[in-house]
Design an enzyme around this catalytic site. Structure first.
Site, PDB file in Angstrom:
ATOM      1  N   GLN A 132       0.797  -1.277   0.031  1.00 21.57           N
ATOM      2  CA  GLN A 132       0.035   0.017   0.008  1.00 21.57           C
ATOM      3  C   GLN A 132       0.876   1.134   0.043  1.00 21.57           C
ATOM      4  O   GLN A 132       0.391   2.316  -0.136  1.00 21.57           O
ATOM      5  CB  GLN A 132      -0.838  -0.073   1.383  1.00 21.57           C
ATOM      6  CG  GLN A 132      -1.799  -1.059   1.522  1.00 21.57           C
ATOM      7  CD  GLN A 132      -2.492  -0.927   2.799  1.00 21.57           C
ATOM      8  OE1 GLN A 132      -3.322  -0.440   3.155  1.00 21.57           O
ATOM      9  NE2 GLN A 132      -1.796  -2.112   3.756  1.00 21.57           N
ATOM     10  N   ASN A 133       1.980   1.060   0.094  1.00 22.10           N
ATOM     11  CA  ASN A 133       2.896   2.105   0.051  1.00 22.10           C
ATOM     12  C   ASN A 133       3.451   2.806  -1.142  1.00 22.10           C
ATOM     13  O   ASN A 133       3.373   2.008  -2.058  1.00 22.10           O
ATOM     14  CB  ASN A 133       4.431   1.921   0.963  1.00 22.10           C
ATOM     15  CG  ASN A 133       3.983   1.293   2.525  1.00 22.10           C
ATOM     16  OD1 ASN A 133       3.055   1.636   2.769  1.00 22.10           O
ATOM     17  ND2 ASN A 133       4.812   0.907   2.977  1.00 22.10           N
ATOM     18  N   CYS A 157      -5.857  12.786 -20.143  1.00 18.47           N
ATOM     19  CA  CYS A 157      -5.669  13.236 -21.616  1.00 18.47           C
ATOM     20  C   CYS A 157      -5.101  11.964 -22.299  1.00 18.47           C
ATOM     21  O   CYS A 157      -4.946  12.168 -23.621  1.00 18.47           O
ATOM     22  CB  CYS A 157      -5.157  14.336 -21.619  1.00 18.47           C
ATOM     23  SG  CYS A 157      -3.123  14.243 -21.384  1.00 18.47           S
ATOM     24  N   PRO A 205       3.164  -4.248  15.753  1.00 19.59           N
ATOM     25  CA  PRO A 205       3.447  -3.910  17.251  1.00 19.59           C
ATOM     26  C   PRO A 205       2.228  -3.678  17.998  1.00 19.59           C
ATOM     27  O   PRO A 205       2.186  -3.837  19.190  1.00 19.59           O
ATOM     28  CB  PRO A 205       4.404  -2.649  17.391  1.00 19.59           C
ATOM     29  CG  PRO A 205       4.446  -1.876  16.059  1.00 19.59           C
ATOM     30  CD  PRO A 205       3.817  -2.918  14.892  1.00 19.59           C
ATOM     31  N   GLU A 206       0.881  -3.446  17.154  1.00 14.71           N
ATOM     32  CA  GLU A 206      -0.150  -3.242  18.052  1.00 14.71           C
ATOM     33  C   GLU A 206      -1.242  -4.072  17.186  1.00 14.71           C
ATOM     34  O   GLU A 206      -1.149  -4.518  16.180  1.00 14.71           O
ATOM     35  CB  GLU A 206      -0.790  -1.734  17.555  1.00 14.71           C
ATOM     36  CG  GLU A 206       0.140  -0.841  18.465  1.00 14.71           C
ATOM     37  CD  GLU A 206      -0.205   0.725  18.171  1.00 14.71           C
ATOM     38  OE1 GLU A 206      -1.294   0.774  17.774  1.00 14.71           O
ATOM     39  OE2 GLU A 206       0.703   1.347  18.035  1.00 14.71           O
ATOM     40  N   HIS A 258      -1.755   1.214  -4.404  1.00 15.47           N
ATOM     41  CA  HIS A 258      -2.203   2.663  -4.093  1.00 15.47           C
ATOM     42  C   HIS A 258      -1.246   3.464  -4.728  1.00 15.47           C
ATOM     43  O   HIS A 258      -1.156   4.629  -4.533  1.00 15.47           O
ATOM     44  CB  HIS A 258      -1.934   2.876  -2.501  1.00 15.47           C
ATOM     45  CG  HIS A 258      -3.059   2.246  -1.654  1.00 15.47           C
ATOM     46  ND1 HIS A 258      -2.923   2.162  -0.251  1.00 15.47           N
ATOM     47  CD2 HIS A 258      -4.119   1.496  -2.153  1.00 15.47           C
ATOM     48  CE1 HIS A 258      -4.201   1.577   0.247  1.00 15.47           C
ATOM     49  NE2 HIS A 258      -4.774   1.157  -0.824  1.00 15.47           N
ATOM     50  N   ASP A 308       5.957   4.981  -1.298  1.00 18.24           N
ATOM     51  CA  ASP A 308       7.255   5.638  -0.984  1.00 18.24           C
ATOM     52  C   ASP A 308       8.392   4.982  -1.759  1.00 18.24           C
ATOM     53  O   ASP A 308       9.520   5.588  -1.641  1.00 18.24           O
ATOM     54  CB  ASP A 308       7.659   5.480   0.641  1.00 18.24           C
ATOM     55  CG  ASP A 308       7.739   4.035   1.067  1.00 18.24           C
ATOM     56  OD1 ASP A 308       7.929   3.063   0.306  1.00 18.24           O
ATOM     57  OD2 ASP A 308       7.103   3.893   2.119  1.00 18.24           O
TER      58      ASP A 308
HETATM   59  P1  NAD Z   1      -1.839   3.218   8.787  1.00 17.23           P
HETATM   60  O1  NAD Z   1      -1.048   4.331   8.998  1.00 17.23           O
HETATM   61  O2  NAD Z   1      -3.087   3.183   8.760  1.00 17.23           O
HETATM   62  O3  NAD Z   1      -1.389   1.884   9.789  1.00 17.23           O
HETATM   63  C1  NAD Z   1       0.138   1.600  10.015  1.00 17.23           C
HETATM   64  C2  NAD Z   1       0.190   0.316  10.920  1.00 17.23           C
HETATM   65  O4  NAD Z   1       1.437   0.061  11.066  1.00 17.23           O
HETATM   66  C3  NAD Z   1      -0.555   0.458  12.195  1.00 17.23           C
HETATM   67  O5  NAD Z   1      -1.273  -0.801  12.406  1.00 17.23           O
HETATM   68  C4  NAD Z   1       0.797   0.460  13.178  1.00 17.23           C
HETATM   69  O6  NAD Z   1       0.436  -0.346  14.301  1.00 17.23           O
HETATM   70  C5  NAD Z   1       1.796  -0.541  12.291  1.00 17.23           C
HETATM   71  N1  NAD Z   1       3.193  -0.152  12.652  1.00 17.23           N
HETATM   72  C6  NAD Z   1       3.642   1.225  13.086  1.00 17.23           C
HETATM   73  N2  NAD Z   1       5.091   0.914  13.170  1.00 17.23           N
HETATM   74  C7  NAD Z   1       5.292  -0.202  12.710  1.00 17.23           C
HETATM   75  C8  NAD Z   1       6.595  -0.872  12.545  1.00 17.23           C
HETATM   76  N3  NAD Z   1       7.966  -0.343  12.902  1.00 17.23           N
HETATM   77  N4  NAD Z   1       6.469  -2.187  12.057  1.00 17.23           N
HETATM   78  C9  NAD Z   1       5.345  -2.713  11.743  1.00 17.23           C
HETATM   79  N5  NAD Z   1       4.318  -2.268  11.968  1.00 17.23           N
HETATM   80  C10 NAD Z   1       4.354  -0.800  12.391  1.00 17.23           C
HETATM   81  O7  NAD Z   1      -1.175   2.493   7.414  1.00 17.23           O
HETATM   82  P2  NAD Z   1      -1.852   1.746   6.367  1.00 17.23           P
HETATM   83  O8  NAD Z   1      -2.675   0.562   6.901  1.00 17.23           O
HETATM   84  O9  NAD Z   1      -0.560   1.291   5.347  1.00 17.23           O
HETATM   85  O10 NAD Z   1      -2.973   2.534   5.626  1.00 17.23           O
HETATM   86  C11 NAD Z   1      -2.706   4.161   5.534  1.00 17.23           C
HETATM   87  C12 NAD Z   1      -2.667   4.576   3.860  1.00 17.23           C
HETATM   88  O11 NAD Z   1      -1.841   5.716   3.837  1.00 17.23           O
HETATM   89  C13 NAD Z   1      -2.359   3.537   2.892  1.00 17.23           C
HETATM   90  O12 NAD Z   1      -3.406   4.040   1.990  1.00 17.23           O
HETATM   91  C14 NAD Z   1      -1.056   3.970   2.277  1.00 17.23           C
HETATM   92  O13 NAD Z   1      -0.963   4.067   0.949  1.00 17.23           O
HETATM   93  C15 NAD Z   1      -0.827   5.316   2.933  1.00 17.23           C
HETATM   94  N6  NAD Z   1       0.419   5.554   3.466  1.00 17.23           N
HETATM   95  C16 NAD Z   1       1.489   5.191   2.850  1.00 17.23           C
HETATM   96  C17 NAD Z   1       2.762   5.709   3.562  1.00 17.23           C
HETATM   97  C18 NAD Z   1       4.020   5.286   2.832  1.00 17.23           C
HETATM   98  O14 NAD Z   1       4.054   5.006   1.534  1.00 17.23           O
HETATM   99  N7  NAD Z   1       5.172   4.977   3.521  1.00 17.23           N
HETATM  100  C19 NAD Z   1       3.032   6.458   4.772  1.00 17.23           C
HETATM  101  C20 NAD Z   1       1.703   6.627   5.324  1.00 17.23           C
HETATM  102  C21 NAD Z   1       0.444   6.303   4.852  1.00 17.23           C
END
Ligand code: NAD
Length: 272
Positions: A107-108, A137, A235-236, A125, A110
């Site tokens: 989903q990232n 376009c 972690p959660e 995503h 980055d």
């Molecule tokens: P989220 O922010 O909803 O949840 C993040 C999850 O990661 C939480 O459950 C948290 O407990 C867990 N977490 C935190 N630190 C961690 C670690 N060190 N190791 C493992 N798990 C850890 O993120 P999501 O579920 O990916 O959804 C958010 C949306 O935001 C997605 O659509 C994503 O595309 C986007 N997003 C992307 C980025 C990125 O590209 N890095 C960053 C922020 C949000």
């Protein structure tokens, strides 16, 4: 490692089936990229605070493209300055060990999986590396122009706007990311490919996602219903951890991606 997890991974390794890894913002947290939770997520426009779920929408882009781009250019700068971590590296080793039995669904946006060396990746995503025409376009995907480092509250300049103009039709370019008020598709976001991978998986390894979005949760439920193995690293507590704990072939590996992934991929046969 917990004996139940060790047994589950050993069993999966022997079966030699397909492995799907599903990652979310949590895997990049230890690279310094904030998740959408917590204070870093907020964005101030005028005197109002907005949540990412409000900023990252097509309707906000239509109302205030400058503000949406200002938010993205700041966030993209944070992504560009970050480096892949031990969790990303572990998944590269797993891909090398499994070859075409491996699929990564992220989903990232980055780009850290790609920069770490992962190749079999579906970016469901989108990806911050690219932009496309907001009016569709037909110009296709273009590289994100290179912008100098920015602060959070730096307004767009005329030069920024010029760089964010579609070279074909003269309208706005948009980030190549799925907004919260848009739908998944195959062309841009590999919807069918990701679901096909989930339907064939013998193990789903979920890392750092809260399950707040639609397709990732669908993938988790599909794998659970099929009785495939399901391991969640986080972690959660979260909905994937609940699914994993309910599954006869599931395990909630509580902890961070950098702490847990190296031992998990080693148990699945990836060299250290
Ligand atoms: P989220 O922010 O909803 O949840 C993040 C999850 O990661 C939480 O459950 C948290 O407990 C867990 N977490 C935190 N630190 C961690 C670690 N060190 N190791 C493992 N798990 C850890 O993120 P999501 O579920 O990916 O959804 C958010 C949306 O935001 C997605 O659509 C994503 O595309 C986007 N997003 C992307 C980025 C990125 O590209 N890095 C960053 C922020 C949000």
């Amino acid at each position: 490692m917990d004996q139940k997890l060790a047994t589950l991974l050993e069993d999966t390794r022997r079966r030699q089936g397909p492995v799907v890894v599903l990652t979310g913002a949590g895997i990049s947290a230890e690279s310094g990229i904030p998740t959408f939770r917590g204070e870093e997520g907020y964005w101030v426009v005028g005197s109002r605070n907005y949540m990412p779920q409000e900023m990252a929408t097509h309707s906000m882009f239509e109302q205030a493209p400058d503000e949406v781009w200002r938010w993205y250019l700041y966030r993209f700068g944070v992504c560009r300055d970050a480096q892949p971590n031990a969790g990303h590296a572990a998944l590269v080793r797993l891909e090398r060990a499994l070859g075409d039995r491996f699929t990564l669904v992220t989903q990232n946006i980055d780009g850290l999986h790609r920069r770490a060396g992962s190749q079999r990746v579906y970016c469901i995503h989108g990806d911050a590396a690219w932009v496309r025409c907001a009016a569709e376009c037909g110009v296709g995907l273009l590289d994100l122009p290179r912008f100098p480092p920015r602060t959070r509250d730096q307004p767009l300049t005329a030069e920024d706007r010029r760089q964010l103009t579609c070279p074909r039709c003269g309208g706005w370019l948009r980030p190549h990311v799925l907004w919260f008020d848009e739908y998944y598709d195959e062309e841009h976001y590999r919807l069918e490919s990701a679901l096909r991978a989930a339907r064939g998986a013998d193990l789903l390894l979920v890392v750092g996602t809260s399950g707040a979005t639609n397709l990732p949760m669908q993938i988790g439920e599909l794998v659970y219903m099929r009785g495939a193995a399901l391991v969640d690293v986080n972690p959660e507590e979260n909905p994937f951890a609940e699914l994993a704990e309910r599954s006869p072939r599931g395990h909630f590996a509580r902890g961070s991606a950098c702490e847990r992934l190296p031992e998990i991929v080693a148990a699945l046969g990836a060299e250290g």
